[in-house]
Design a protein around this motif. Structure first.
Motif, PDB file in Angstrom:
ATOM      1  N   ARG A   1       1.896 -18.760   9.063  1.00 22.04           N
ATOM      2  CA  ARG A   1       1.812 -19.467  10.109  1.00 22.04           C
ATOM      3  C   ARG A   1       0.986 -18.785  10.453  1.00 22.04           C
ATOM      4  O   ARG A   1       0.389 -17.483  10.159  1.00 22.04           O
ATOM      5  CB  ARG A   1       3.302 -19.194  10.584  1.00 22.04           C
ATOM      6  CG  ARG A   1       4.366 -19.568   9.813  1.00 22.04           C
ATOM      7  CD  ARG A   1       4.528 -20.611   9.929  1.00 22.04           C
ATOM      8  NE  ARG A   1       5.199 -21.348   9.468  1.00 22.04           N
ATOM      9  CZ  ARG A   1       5.922 -22.760   8.195  1.00 22.04           C
ATOM     10  NH1 ARG A   1       4.580 -23.091   8.056  1.00 22.04           N
ATOM     11  NH2 ARG A   1       7.047 -22.383   7.898  1.00 22.04           N
TER      12      ARG A   1
ATOM     13  N   ASP B   1       0.380 -19.037  18.669  1.00 24.52           N
ATOM     14  CA  ASP B   1       0.291 -19.913  19.570  1.00 24.52           C
ATOM     15  C   ASP B   1      -0.755 -20.704  19.709  1.00 24.52           C
ATOM     16  O   ASP B   1      -1.324 -21.775  19.249  1.00 24.52           O
ATOM     17  CB  ASP B   1       0.957 -20.892  20.558  1.00 24.52           C
ATOM     18  CG  ASP B   1       2.106 -20.816  20.574  1.00 24.52           C
ATOM     19  OD1 ASP B   1       3.115 -20.618  19.205  1.00 24.52           O
ATOM     20  OD2 ASP B   1       3.622 -20.212  21.229  1.00 24.52           O
TER      21      ASP B   1
ATOM     22  N   SER C   1      -1.536 -15.635  22.746  1.00 19.90           N
ATOM     23  CA  SER C   1       0.168 -15.902  23.412  1.00 19.90           C
ATOM     24  C   SER C   1       1.035 -15.227  22.950  1.00 19.90           C
ATOM     25  O   SER C   1       1.111 -14.194  21.736  1.00 19.90           O
ATOM     26  CB  SER C   1       0.527 -17.130  23.355  1.00 19.90           C
ATOM     27  OG  SER C   1       0.878 -17.139  21.196  1.00 19.90           O
TER      28      SER C   1
ATOM     29  N   VAL D   1       9.900 -16.773  20.850  1.00 18.09           N
ATOM     30  CA  VAL D   1      10.778 -18.151  19.764  1.00 18.09           C
ATOM     31  C   VAL D   1       9.370 -19.263  20.688  1.00 18.09           C
ATOM     32  O   VAL D   1       9.986 -19.702  21.780  1.00 18.09           O
ATOM     33  CB  VAL D   1      12.079 -17.792  19.789  1.00 18.09           C
ATOM     34  CG1 VAL D   1      12.439 -18.866  19.316  1.00 18.09           C
ATOM     35  CG2 VAL D   1      12.418 -16.440  19.347  1.00 18.09           C
ATOM     36  N   GLY D   2       9.286 -20.052  19.420  1.00 18.44           N
ATOM     37  CA  GLY D   2       8.969 -20.807  20.340  1.00 18.44           C
ATOM     38  C   GLY D   2       8.727 -21.939  19.690  1.00 18.44           C
ATOM     39  O   GLY D   2      10.351 -21.820  18.764  1.00 18.44           O
TER      40      GLY D   2
ATOM     41  N   PHE E   1       8.853 -22.747  14.862  1.00 24.33           N
ATOM     42  CA  PHE E   1       8.241 -21.910  14.486  1.00 24.33           C
ATOM     43  C   PHE E   1       6.849 -21.918  13.254  1.00 24.33           C
ATOM     44  O   PHE E   1       6.508 -21.589  12.298  1.00 24.33           O
ATOM     45  CB  PHE E   1       8.913 -21.290  13.384  1.00 24.33           C
ATOM     46  CG  PHE E   1      10.548 -21.456  13.106  1.00 24.33           C
ATOM     47  CD1 PHE E   1      10.957 -19.717  13.872  1.00 24.33           C
ATOM     48  CD2 PHE E   1      11.343 -21.867  13.399  1.00 24.33           C
ATOM     49  CE1 PHE E   1      12.061 -19.124  13.833  1.00 24.33           C
ATOM     50  CE2 PHE E   1      12.697 -21.393  13.871  1.00 24.33           C
ATOM     51  CZ  PHE E   1      12.753 -20.474  13.856  1.00 24.33           C
ATOM     52  N   ASN E   2       6.005 -22.258  14.113  1.00 25.09           N
ATOM     53  CA  ASN E   2       4.559 -22.547  13.792  1.00 25.09           C
ATOM     54  C   ASN E   2       3.498 -21.104  14.194  1.00 25.09           C
ATOM     55  O   ASN E   2       2.060 -21.666  13.795  1.00 25.09           O
ATOM     56  CB  ASN E   2       4.257 -23.898  14.998  1.00 25.09           C
ATOM     57  CG  ASN E   2       3.723 -23.789  15.988  1.00 25.09           C
ATOM     58  OD1 ASN E   2       3.835 -22.026  16.681  1.00 25.09           O
ATOM     59  ND2 ASN E   2       2.910 -23.812  16.946  1.00 25.09           N
ATOM     60  N   ASP E   3       4.024 -19.844  14.045  1.00 26.26           N
ATOM     61  CA  ASP E   3       3.242 -18.546  14.258  1.00 26.26           C
ATOM     62  C   ASP E   3       4.200 -17.890  14.268  1.00 26.26           C
ATOM     63  O   ASP E   3       5.361 -17.694  13.770  1.00 26.26           O
ATOM     64  CB  ASP E   3       2.050 -18.216  15.350  1.00 26.26           C
ATOM     65  CG  ASP E   3       2.961 -18.513  17.230  1.00 26.26           C
ATOM     66  OD1 ASP E   3       3.389 -17.010  17.481  1.00 26.26           O
ATOM     67  OD2 ASP E   3       3.481 -19.301  17.732  1.00 26.26           O
TER      68      ASP E   3
ATOM     69  N   ASP F   1       6.739 -16.847  16.421  1.00 28.51           N
ATOM     70  CA  ASP F   1       7.636 -16.868  16.665  1.00 28.51           C
ATOM     71  C   ASP F   1       9.125 -16.787  15.919  1.00 28.51           C
ATOM     72  O   ASP F   1      10.461 -17.394  15.879  1.00 28.51           O
ATOM     73  CB  ASP F   1       7.537 -18.588  16.689  1.00 28.51           C
ATOM     74  CG  ASP F   1       7.054 -19.073  18.084  1.00 28.51           C
ATOM     75  OD1 ASP F   1       6.797 -18.475  18.985  1.00 28.51           O
ATOM     76  OD2 ASP F   1       6.167 -20.427  16.966  1.00 28.51           O
ATOM     77  N   TYR F   2       8.901 -15.526  14.522  1.00 28.26           N
ATOM     78  CA  TYR F   2      10.072 -15.633  14.099  1.00 28.26           C
ATOM     79  C   TYR F   2      11.331 -14.346  14.524  1.00 28.26           C
ATOM     80  O   TYR F   2      11.684 -13.781  13.982  1.00 28.26           O
ATOM     81  CB  TYR F   2       9.205 -15.577  12.743  1.00 28.26           C
ATOM     82  CG  TYR F   2       9.420 -16.644  11.965  1.00 28.26           C
ATOM     83  CD1 TYR F   2       9.752 -17.002  11.387  1.00 28.26           C
ATOM     84  CD2 TYR F   2       8.140 -17.137  11.616  1.00 28.26           C
ATOM     85  CE1 TYR F   2      10.539 -18.449   9.752  1.00 28.26           C
ATOM     86  CE2 TYR F   2       7.723 -18.496  11.002  1.00 28.26           C
ATOM     87  CZ  TYR F   2       8.781 -18.701  10.146  1.00 28.26           C
ATOM     88  OH  TYR F   2       8.739 -20.765   9.929  1.00 28.26           O
TER      89      TYR F   2
ATOM     90  N   TYR G   1      14.606 -13.483  14.168  1.00 26.53           N
ATOM     91  CA  TYR G   1      15.010 -15.247  13.276  1.00 26.53           C
ATOM     92  C   TYR G   1      15.981 -14.462  12.916  1.00 26.53           C
ATOM     93  O   TYR G   1      16.098 -13.087  12.474  1.00 26.53           O
ATOM     94  CB  TYR G   1      13.815 -15.974  12.390  1.00 26.53           C
ATOM     95  CG  TYR G   1      14.369 -16.537  11.598  1.00 26.53           C
ATOM     96  CD1 TYR G   1      14.670 -17.039  11.470  1.00 26.53           C
ATOM     97  CD2 TYR G   1      14.547 -16.250  10.092  1.00 26.53           C
ATOM     98  CE1 TYR G   1      15.258 -18.629  10.561  1.00 26.53           C
ATOM     99  CE2 TYR G   1      14.980 -17.189   9.346  1.00 26.53           C
ATOM    100  CZ  TYR G   1      15.036 -18.292   9.068  1.00 26.53           C
ATOM    101  OH  TYR G   1      15.373 -19.321   8.562  1.00 26.53           O
TER     102      TYR G   1
END
Length: 156
Positions: free
Chosen positions: A61, A65, A79, A83-84, A87-89, A92-93, A96
């Motif tokens: 990833r 962001d 950024s 968590v965004g 899970f695009n970056d 964000d994990y 998790y």
């Protein structure tokens, strides 16, 4: 003159059977323990594969962001970790968890770790994937283990 007798007495035969049965019993216990423990490396290998697959997915990833596709030029400022959507970056994990397989529970933490590498703290992230696994071998009590893999993702 006495005649020499050949053969084995009943006492000698019984002693032989007792000695052989004791040795055979000990040998069978060793083979039983070996067969019980032969599953352990398989479980650990699967835990390692699960952890590596999760870590590879996260590291593929974007850094943040606002990092452009391809990662160049590096985002500045980036950024924050959190968590965004989708899970695009990497950030964000953080936090998790995946409990879809009760024998292999996955948890992830992401922290700013640029100081570890001698750069600005928010220019590198340490991703740690932890897999708690249960060896559910029915021949022994369930064993538990924990495996962690870590890697840095740098804002390049």
């Amino acid at each position: 003159m006495l005649k020499r007798q050949l053969g084995v007495t009943l006492i000698e035969t019984i002693v032989f059977i007792v000695v052989v049965s004791i040795a055979l019993g000990a040998l069978l216990r060793v083979f039983q323990q070996a067969s019980i423990d032969s599953v352990d490396p398989v479980v650990k290998t699967k835990a390692l594969e699960v952890a590596q697959a999760t870590l590879d997915e996260i590291l593929s990833r974007k850094f943040a962001d606002n990092t452009p596709t391809g990662g160049v030029p590096a985002c500045n400022p980036c950024s924050a970790i959190g968590v965004g959507p989708g899970f695009n970056d990497v950030g964000d994990y953080n936090g998790y968890t995946n409990n879809s397989d009760p024998n292999f529970r996955i948890s992830v933490s992401v922290t700013d770790a640029g100081g570890d590498l001698g750069i600005a703290a928010n220019n590198a992230r340490l991703v740690t994937v932890t897999v708690d696994y249960i060896d559910s071998n029915p021949l022994r009590s369930a064993g538990r283990g924990r495996l962690s893999l870590s890697a840095y993702r740098v804002n390049f």
